[in-house]
Design a protein around this motif. Structure first.
Motif, PDB file in Angstrom:
ATOM      1  N   ASP A 167       1.100  -8.768   6.675  1.00 44.24           N
ATOM      2  CA  ASP A 167       0.839  -9.095   6.898  1.00 44.24           C
ATOM      3  C   ASP A 167      -0.420 -10.241   6.861  1.00 44.24           C
ATOM      4  O   ASP A 167      -1.292 -10.666   7.722  1.00 44.24           O
ATOM      5  CB  ASP A 167      -0.590  -7.339   7.219  1.00 44.24           C
ATOM      6  N   GLN A 187      -6.496  -5.980   7.755  1.00 48.76           N
ATOM      7  CA  GLN A 187      -7.802  -6.711   8.408  1.00 48.76           C
ATOM      8  C   GLN A 187      -9.093  -6.501   8.254  1.00 48.76           C
ATOM      9  O   GLN A 187      -9.731  -6.849   7.276  1.00 48.76           O
ATOM     10  CB  GLN A 187      -7.136  -7.266   9.877  1.00 48.76           C
ATOM     11  N   HIS A 196      -5.344 -14.776  10.309  1.00 45.47           N
ATOM     12  CA  HIS A 196      -5.772 -13.341   9.697  1.00 45.47           C
ATOM     13  C   HIS A 196      -4.998 -13.150   8.632  1.00 45.47           C
ATOM     14  O   HIS A 196      -4.673 -12.394   7.942  1.00 45.47           O
ATOM     15  CB  HIS A 196      -4.958 -12.380  10.622  1.00 45.47           C
TER      16      HIS A 196
END
Length: 189
Positions: A176, A52, A182
């Motif tokens: 992810d 991130q 995100h």
């Protein structure tokens, strides 16, 4: 009219739902590795936070690179204090990307595909870092050459666009990219 039949029906429904929820789950549901949204939010994954930060640093670096390019090619008078500060911030973003790629590499050391994708990004980052250092040197001059700064900034922006695409691919590999709110930034921005 009596409410007694209604109460008995409601009680029967409540009992049915209670006992239904206590029934054993099928083996396929018990052995599943699917985590709930709450579990994913609380502990999204081993390289998630570094990924991130990397996404943000890539986006910020692209913004600084574009900004330097626009400023040095469109401003009638280039203020070296501005170019120095902007190129310095750009360098910090590139260093942040490099730092976080090291964290991701360590987190996924047992996954050769992820390690290989991190290497692809690292190689492009090394070249981008060298370009940023040359840009910074030009930006720190008493009278920076706007054309030279603009060309280096364009080269750097192009490299960061490629890095962003490579990082989006990496985030898909690690899963992810599936965390709400995100997602990796779109490299076409």
């Amino acid at each position: 009219m009596s409410t007694k039949p209604f109460g008995i029906a409601a009680l029967a429904l409540a009992a049915m739902f209670t006992f239904g929820s206590l029934a054993p789950q099928p083996a396929s549901a018990q052995g599943s590795k699917i985590r709930s949204t709450v579990e994913r939010r609380q502990s999204p994954g081993k390289g998630f936070w570094a990924n991130q930060r990397t996404s943000r640093n890539i986006q910020h670096a692209r913004d600084y690179s574009r900004s330097i390019g626009s400023y040095t090619t469109q401003s009638p008078v280039i203020n070296p204090a501005i170019t120095h500060a902007e190129s310095q911030m750009l360098g910090m973003q590139v260093q942040g990307i490099q730092r976080d790629m090291g964290i991701v590499r360590q987190a996924y050391v047992d996954n050769p595909q992820v390690v290989q994708q991190v290497k692809v990004i690292d190689d492009k980052l090394a070249a981008a870092s060298e370009t940023q250092k040359m840009l910074h040197a030009e930006c720190c001059k008493e009278t920076p050459d706007g054309k030279v700064c603009g060309e280096m900034a364009t080269k750097l922006t192009t490299a960061l666009d490629e890095i962003s695409k490579d990082h989006a691919k990496l985030m898909k590999m690690t899963g992810d990219d599936k965390h709400e709110g995100h997602a990796a930034p779109d490299a076409s921005e």
